[in-house]
Design a protein around this motif. Structure first.
Motif, PDB file in Angstrom:
ATOM      1  N   GLY A 154       0.813  -1.205   0.000  1.00 55.87           N
ATOM      2  CA  GLY A 154       0.000   0.000   0.000  1.00 55.87           C
ATOM      3  C   GLY A 154       0.846   1.255   0.000  1.00 55.87           C
ATOM      4  O   GLY A 154       1.639   1.489   0.914  1.00 55.87           O
ATOM      5  N   VAL A 155       0.684   2.079  -1.030  1.00 58.09           N
ATOM      6  CA  VAL A 155       1.402   3.345  -1.162  1.00 58.09           C
ATOM      7  C   VAL A 155       0.512   4.465  -0.640  1.00 58.09           C
ATOM      8  O   VAL A 155      -0.628   4.626  -1.084  1.00 58.09           O
ATOM      9  N   ILE A 156       1.010   5.243   0.313  1.00 59.11           N
ATOM     10  CA  ILE A 156       0.233   6.322   0.929  1.00 59.11           C
ATOM     11  C   ILE A 156       0.518   7.632   0.209  1.00 59.11           C
ATOM     12  O   ILE A 156       1.667   8.059   0.095  1.00 59.11           O
ATOM     13  N   LEU A 157      -0.540   8.282  -0.257  1.00 57.36           N
ATOM     14  CA  LEU A 157      -0.431   9.563  -0.950  1.00 57.36           C
ATOM     15  C   LEU A 157      -1.427  10.539  -0.347  1.00 57.36           C
ATOM     16  O   LEU A 157      -2.614  10.225  -0.231  1.00 57.36           O
ATOM     17  N   ALA A 158      -0.948  11.703   0.032  1.00 63.12           N
ATOM     18  CA  ALA A 158      -1.821  12.737   0.577  1.00 63.12           C
ATOM     19  C   ALA A 158      -2.417  13.552  -0.560  1.00 63.12           C
ATOM     20  O   ALA A 158      -1.987  13.482  -1.711  1.00 63.12           O
ATOM     21  N   SER A 159      -3.417  14.338  -0.215  1.00 61.65           N
ATOM     22  CA  SER A 159      -4.095  15.163  -1.220  1.00 61.65           C
ATOM     23  C   SER A 159      -3.114  16.073  -1.937  1.00 61.65           C
ATOM     24  O   SER A 159      -3.168  16.215  -3.165  1.00 61.65           O
ATOM     25  N   ALA A 160      -2.192  16.693  -1.207  1.00 58.71           N
ATOM     26  CA  ALA A 160      -1.259  17.641  -1.819  1.00 58.71           C
ATOM     27  C   ALA A 160      -0.383  16.976  -2.863  1.00 58.71           C
ATOM     28  O   ALA A 160      -0.049  17.582  -3.895  1.00 58.71           O
ATOM     29  N   GLN A 161       0.011  15.740  -2.631  1.00 62.37           N
ATOM     30  CA  GLN A 161       0.856  15.041  -3.596  1.00 62.37           C
ATOM     31  C   GLN A 161       0.106  14.762  -4.894  1.00 62.37           C
ATOM     32  O   GLN A 161       0.634  14.962  -5.992  1.00 62.37           O
TER      33      GLN A 161
END
Length: 498
Positions: A154-161
């Motif tokens: 699982g790769v975690i990506l925030a909204s800003a990214q």
């Protein structure tokens, strides 16, 4: 920098009756989409923090995704092409406590003992909450990739990214409100979410969402793609090389050309052979090669309209810094992930594990995976993906895997396509080697396969040599086909049940 919920709110206010998305079941306007998103977001307020989405491409998927953003839920797309065991792993690994799905069939595919909600059963609400209750800055996405070994990661990506990637792609492609996007890849892929949902919302373009086309192409039914493109007449698409090859072959069989509405077709996800790209352009398909990985929000480099350099993946996206360190592609910038699920947070540059080079003008060439490199008994290094892409430019070949570690030369393990089976059945050993030689003419002599093995999907399947997504289990393939001729694998021999 805005976000997709802000974009929807802005479009709904400016042109409420404007066409936003269309799928096989109908069309939805910006205002209608805003109302449905607001309604589902209200239902999600009291739901657990982490929510999975298991649904086919369509308007309902878009509604679920945007509603989760509005409600600041951690969203985990559940790939419908993953096995039940993989889906259960994802649910446990990401601590998914609720699943949004479509109808009984998708609900049945969802992991057991997890509460689920039918997206289509949700009502509508005042879209004004999009502006007053937007919590998208606290939203994050977890994308599970099949990875190179073991269980999905699982790769975690925030909204800003993700929003940074959206803006960079808009600038690179020159996306605008006149574009018509055709979505044919599954929304479980982050790139398709960005290109099929977020970019159109930001620029006010329309998007047609098709389901099942990629699966049909994998079965050799490329006419589904040809017919859909002719009907929709898109300006922009994203494809993987296998779909592009099928499309080109279908157009050649019928002496057709792609519609002149197309201005940009991005091709990524695997190597694309220069011969295939050139054939696509001759058929009227403006194929532009790119490169990326989920850990960097899917796109790192891309050939731009009017600036394409054949054989390369183009230049890095705006805001990204790409360097080559001892042959490895290293990426720094705002699109790099926050880390993996249940692992330490990631900061700084991302070492991709891919081999590549940058020319003097900043164009990136990608050779293959660092850990897939074949070292021959003469000490020559060969990136298998590089040679495989050349061979896969031939429509008569469905799959190709290169083996040859510690051998004098490489061997191509080949699966014939539906249209190529008859030719391979009649072709002699010298004919097949001559074909491979022509396909690999651009490679140095040491990298060209000097032997081949013909097999089929049944053989590969029986021995567990393919993953569910069709990618090779390279170590297992090399081991399976490693037997010398006296043990039953004569050069050029047909394996499997043909």
């Amino acid at each position: 920098m805005g976000d997709a919920v802000d974009d929807l709110n802005r479009q709904a206010a400016a042109r409420p009756e404007g066409f936003a998305f269309r799928d096989a079941h109908g069309t939805i306007t910006y205002e209608g989409l805003a109302q449905r998103v607001a309604g589902l977001a209200a239902d999600l307020e009291d739901r657990p923090k982490t929510i999975g989405i298991l649904a086919p491409n369509g308007i309902d998927w878009v509604v679920a995704d945007l509603a989760c953003k509005l409600a600041a839920k951690t969203t985990v797309p559940l790939p419908p092409f993953f096995s039940p065991e993989q889906l259960i792993h994802i649910v446990r690994d990401a601590d998914i406590q609720h699943v949004l799905c479509i109808g009984e069939s998708m609900a049945a595919a969802a992991p057991p003992d997890v509460p689920r909600t039918d997206i289509g059963a949700s009502g509508e609400a005042d879209p004004g909450v999009l502006a007053t209750r937007n919590k998208a800055d606290r939203w994050r996405r977890i994308i599970y990739t099949s990875g190179t070994t073991g269980q999905p990661k699982g790769v975690i990506l925030a909204s800003a990214q993700i929003e940074s990637s959206v803006d960079a792609l808009i600038a690179a492609v020159g996306a605008g409100s006149d574009d018509r996007y055709l979505s044919v890849l599954p929304f479980a892929l982050l790139l398709e979410q960005i290109c099929g949902i977020y970019v159109p919302l930001r620029v006010g373009a329309s998007s047609y969402l098709a389901d099942g086309v990629a699966a049909a192409c994998r079965r050799g039914l490329t006419e589904a793609l040809v017919d859909l493109v002719d009907a929709v007449r898109p300006s922009v698409m994203v494809l993987v090389p296998g779909m592009l090859a099928g499309w080109v072959a279908a157009l050649r069989r019928t002496a057709q050309r792609a519609p002149d509405s197309l201005r940009f077709v991005a091709v990524g996800g695997a190597h694309i052979a220069p011969r295939l790209a050139a054939a696509a352009w001759r058929c009227g398909i403006p194929a532009h090669e790119g490169y990326g990985l989920t850990e960097c929000c899917s796109v790192v480099a891309l050939n731009r309209p009017g600036e394409r350099r054949a054989g390369t993946a183009g230049k890095p996206l705006p805001g990204l810094d790409v360097e080559i360190d001892d042959g490895e592609i290293v990426v720094t910038g705002p699109n790099v992930m926050a880390g993996y699920v249940n692992d330490v947070a990631h900061r700084g540059c991302w070492r991709t594990g891919d081999l590549g080079a940058l020319d003097d003008e900043g164009y990136l060439t990608v050779y293959g995976r660092l850990d897939n490199v074949i070292v021959t008994s003469f000490g020559r290094n060969i990136s298998p993906e590089w040679i495989e892409a050349m061979i896969l430019a031939e429509p008569r070949i469905e799959r190709c895997f290169l083996i040859g570690d510690a051998r004098p030369s490489a061997t191509a393990v080949i699966v014939a396509s539906e249209t190529g089976g008859a030719w391979f059945a009649k072709a002699g050993h010298a004919e097949v080697l001559a074909l491979i030689g022509r396909l690999c003419a651009a490679a140095p002599e040491y990298a060209r396969p000097q032997e081949f093995i013909l097999t089929d999907d049944a053989e590969l399947g029986r021995h567990g040599l393919l993953r569910r997504d069709g990618r090779p289990e390279r170590v297992a393939i090399a081991r399976h086909f490693a037997s010398p001729p006296e043990a039953g694998y004569a050069r050029g021999r047909l394996m499997g049940g043909r």
